[in-house]
Design a protein around this motif. Structure first.
Motif: not given
Ligand code: ZN
Length: 284
Positions: A98-117
């Protein structure tokens, strides 16, 4: 997992006598080509879609920039951006998931590893998605799997083509079995989508490996790849250690896979939009 999240190191020309502060500014200005070690001016390379001007190596390219370049201007509508990952099994390695998710989201600027639409490519409606490799090596957890599934479900519901750009280290081990289940889930969604008889075009970027290669990435009606992309299930080192044999030159690179009939074409980044438009026109 640490090497997945490492960003390419930017190196300033060594012969310049600069202090630390200036050096860090320089590092933002210059990029080093991984293939030929050429030091290139970042702005110039960005203009030519992050392709090395000296050797043609296709460097990493941000997912949002890629989508904007491939889709018709202004046509992209992002969906499912509200999906956020959970730490279902309370996983801890060198730090808590959960900490890794938080810090990665902050560093990368995305909530997870995929963008869709959804969007259009040369006028053709598509349900589209792209991996964000910077986010934990593009690993596929529950959120990535759900977003990929929805790409196929939307393509099914809207009777349009599906396009996915893959760049992934594979399943996200921090989600355990929930991550592995995404292989079956995404493949099942793709199987249902087949009933509308529209094409699914899979584009494999560097690198496409593990559970992503072993599920929807290799199930495309047309499978394209960028030049010199590493594509395979297990890495070459693991295979060499297992079979105790030296692997042939270029093993698991796009060019080798094309020669062996595993992919349909290698497309230069600058030609991709036009190629996709052509394929969608013929098959869509
Ligand atoms: Zn180069």
């Amino acid at each position: 997992m640490a090497w997945f999240s490492k960003k390419p190191r930017l190196i300033a020309p060594a012969d310049l006598d600069v202090d630390e502060k200036q050096r860090s500014r320089m590092q933002g200005l210059w990029a080093k080509c991984e293939a030929c070690d050429e030091i290139v001016y970042r702005q110039e390379v960005e203009k030519i879609l992050n392709v090395c001007p000296a050797c043609g190596y296709h460097m990493a390219w941000p997912a949002r920039t890629r989508l904007a370049a491939v889709l018709d201007p202004g046509s992209f509508q992002e969906l499912d951006s509200n999906l956020a990952p959970q730490d279902a099994i309370g996983f801890v390695d060198s730090k808590r998931y959960r900490d890794r998710l938080k810090s990665t989201a902050k560093a990368v600027g995305e909530t997870d590893a995929f963008i869709s639409g959804v969007g259009r490519i040369e006028g053709h409606q598509v349900s589209i998605g792209c991996f964000v490799f910077e986010f934990m090596g593009g690993s596929m957890g529950s959120v990535v799997g759900e977003k990929v599934t929805r790409v196929f479900e939307r393509a099914h519901d809207q009777n349009c083509s599906a396009v996915i750009f893959s760049a992934s280290g594979g399943a996200r081990m921090q989600e355990g079995i929930f991550s592995l289940m995404q292989l079956a889930k995404t493949s099942a969604a793709l199987a249902r989508f087949r009933s509308v008889r529209k094409p699914y075009i899979s584009i494999m970027l560097h690198p496409t490996t593990g559970g992503v290669a072993a599920s929807f990435a290799w199930l495309g009606d047309v499978i394209l790849a960028e030049p010199k992309a590493l594509i395979g299930f297990a890495g070459p080192r693991v295979i060499e250690q297992t079979i105790r044999q030296k692997l042939p030159e270029g093993f698991q690179r796009s060019e080798f896979l094309l020669d062996h009939g595993m992919i349909d074409a290698i497309v230069q980044r600058k030609d991709l939009r036009q190629k996709l438009g052509q394929l969608l026109g013929l098959m869509g």
